[in-house]
Design a protein around this motif. Structure first.
Motif, short mmCIF file in Angstrom:
data_model
loop_
_atom_site.label_atom_id
_atom_site.label_comp_id
_atom_site.label_asym_id
_atom_site.label_seq_id
_atom_site.Cartn_x
_atom_site.Cartn_y
_atom_site.Cartn_z
N VAL A 186 0.77 -1.25 0.06
CA VAL A 186 -0.02 0.07 -0.30
C VAL A 186 0.79 1.53 -0.37
CG1 VAL A 186 -1.63 1.55 1.74
CG2 VAL A 186 -2.11 -1.14 0.93
N SER A 187 0.29 2.51 -1.05
CA SER A 187 1.18 3.69 -0.17
C SER A 187 0.28 4.05 0.20
CB SER A 187 1.32 4.20 -2.51
OG SER A 187 2.57 3.51 -2.45
N ASP A 188 0.30 5.41 1.48
CA ASP A 188 -0.85 6.18 2.35
C ASP A 188 0.27 7.64 2.58
OD1 ASP A 188 -3.07 6.60 2.89
OD2 ASP A 188 -3.69 4.60 3.09
N VAL A 189 -0.57 7.70 3.86
CA VAL A 189 -0.04 8.45 4.29
C VAL A 189 0.10 7.90 5.82
CG1 VAL A 189 -0.17 10.66 2.91
CG2 VAL A 189 -2.32 9.60 4.78
N VAL A 190 0.85 8.51 6.03
CA VAL A 190 1.39 8.65 8.56
C VAL A 190 1.78 9.68 9.10
CG1 VAL A 190 2.23 6.12 8.09
CG2 VAL A 190 4.23 8.21 7.63
N ARG A 191 1.66 9.50 10.27
CA ARG A 191 1.23 11.32 10.85
C ARG A 191 2.23 11.20 11.34
NH1 ARG A 191 -2.01 9.67 14.20
NH2 ARG A 191 -1.97 10.19 16.47
N THR A 192 2.51 12.12 11.18
CA THR A 192 4.37 12.38 12.20
C THR A 192 4.44 13.85 13.11
OG1 THR A 192 4.40 14.24 10.34
CG2 THR A 192 5.48 11.49 9.76
N ALA A 193 2.82 13.76 13.02
CA ALA A 193 3.04 15.30 14.30
C ALA A 193 1.59 15.39 14.82
CB ALA A 193 3.81 16.81 13.75
N GLU A 194 1.02 15.50 16.20
CA GLU A 194 -0.12 16.01 16.79
C GLU A 194 -0.89 17.46 15.42
OE1 GLU A 194 -2.89 15.72 18.90
OE2 GLU A 194 -1.18 14.36 18.78
N ILE A 195 -2.12 16.64 14.97
CA ILE A 195 -2.63 17.26 14.54
C ILE A 195 -3.53 18.72 14.16
CG2 ILE A 195 -4.62 17.49 12.16
CD1 ILE A 195 -3.75 14.74 11.04
N PRO A 196 -3.38 19.68 14.77
CA PRO A 196 -3.99 20.80 15.13
C PRO A 196 -6.03 20.39 15.35
CG PRO A 196 -2.30 21.89 13.61
CD PRO A 196 -3.11 20.26 13.77
N GLU A 197 -6.92 20.98 16.14
CA GLU A 197 -7.87 20.42 16.58
C GLU A 197 -9.05 20.71 15.54
OE1 GLU A 197 -11.75 20.64 20.07
OE2 GLU A 197 -9.65 21.63 20.48
N ASP A 198 -8.86 21.90 15.01
CA ASP A 198 -9.42 22.66 13.86
C ASP A 198 -9.58 21.51 12.78
OD1 ASP A 198 -7.61 23.69 13.63
OD2 ASP A 198 -8.05 25.41 12.73
#
Length: 266
Positions: A186-198
């Protein structure tokens, strides 16, 4: 990380975005903000080059199957062999399916599954234009695959699993339909940092392949829990070049990176 949209809201946001893409045609705005003016919005072909497709691959598929979507080239890592059965999760206009169909040949087969009726209709039209007799498309959700147990050799997907509100179920379904020894590439994105609540509560951001991403550690745990082995997740160092163009308001590469995700069913 706290939740943003609830699963029903997330599903609606994703369906509405890709319905619009399917009905508008190949404008290359899948994960890219078409108002940003970034090069990823120039054309599906230029976007695909950024994602890792060769000129030969881009030119090998006729019609508007290439919508300029995704965050990588899953067929490049799948090592497909003649005669294999391939399943594409979130197949869109069918671009990766047609490339896979060429690699597995007439003795093999490719199944594309997509949750958007308009996208499935487009993909079937593209199959006729490409004379792809070994490729078929089915309407369905990747959390509830319309595919028989132990019937698939390889599963591919291009920046779609991040859109699911129930990723563990996606991997459980993937394991169910794979034959013993079958592989997930699979090609996909992974999270590397906390994403802002908004952003987490923004339907546009969720459907644009940003806020639904899981971390590498979370994905490894999900795949192991689903029963996969030989899990390898490798971030793509150069992916920030096209990810930052997905929006002109923020830089998504601050939060996500493209990665290859590979695993095997025992």
């Amino acid at each position: 990380m706290t939740d943003g949209l609830d699963p029903a809201e997330q599903r609606v946001a994703v369906r509405e975005r890709y319905t619009a893409i399917a009905t508008a045609g190949s404008d290359g705005d899948g994960c890219c903000d078409p108002d940003s003016g970034g090069s990823c919005c120039d054309s599906p072909a230029s976007t695909s080059e950024q994602l890792g497709y060769s000129t030969a691959e881009i030119e090998a598929v006729a019609g508007d199957a290439n919508l300029g979507l995704g965050c990588g080239n899953p067929t490049a890592i799948a090592a497909l062999r003649p005669g294999e059965t391939v399943l594409d999760l979130g197949s869109g206009g069918g671009f990766d399916c047609f490339l896979a169909g060429q690699r597995v040949g007439p003795e093999g087969s490719v199944i594309g599954v997509d949750m958007t009726p308009e996208m499935v209709e487009k993909a079937r039209e593209n199959a006729e234009e490409n004379d792809a007799e070994n490729v078929s498309f089915r309407l369905g959700e990747i959390e509830h695959l319309p595919v028989a147990d132990d019937s698939v050799d390889v599963i591919i997907s291009n920046c779609v699993i991040n859109l699911s509100a129930d990723k563990p179920r996606v991997f459980e379904e993937a394991r169910r339909v794979l034959r013993s020894g079958g592989r997930l590439t699979v090609s996909d994105v992974v999270r590397t940092a906390e994403i802002p609540e908004d952003l987490r509560a923004d339907p546009e951001s969720v459907s644009a392949c940003v806020t639904g991403a899981a971390t590498i550690r979370e994905l490894e745990a999900m795949l192991a829990a689903a029963g996969f082995e030989d899990v390898e997740i490798e971030p793509k160092d150069d992916s920030e070049e096209f990810i930052r163009e997905w929006s002109d308001e923020r830089d998504p590469s601050e939060y996500v990176v493209s990665a290859t995700i590979e695993a095997r069913k025992p």
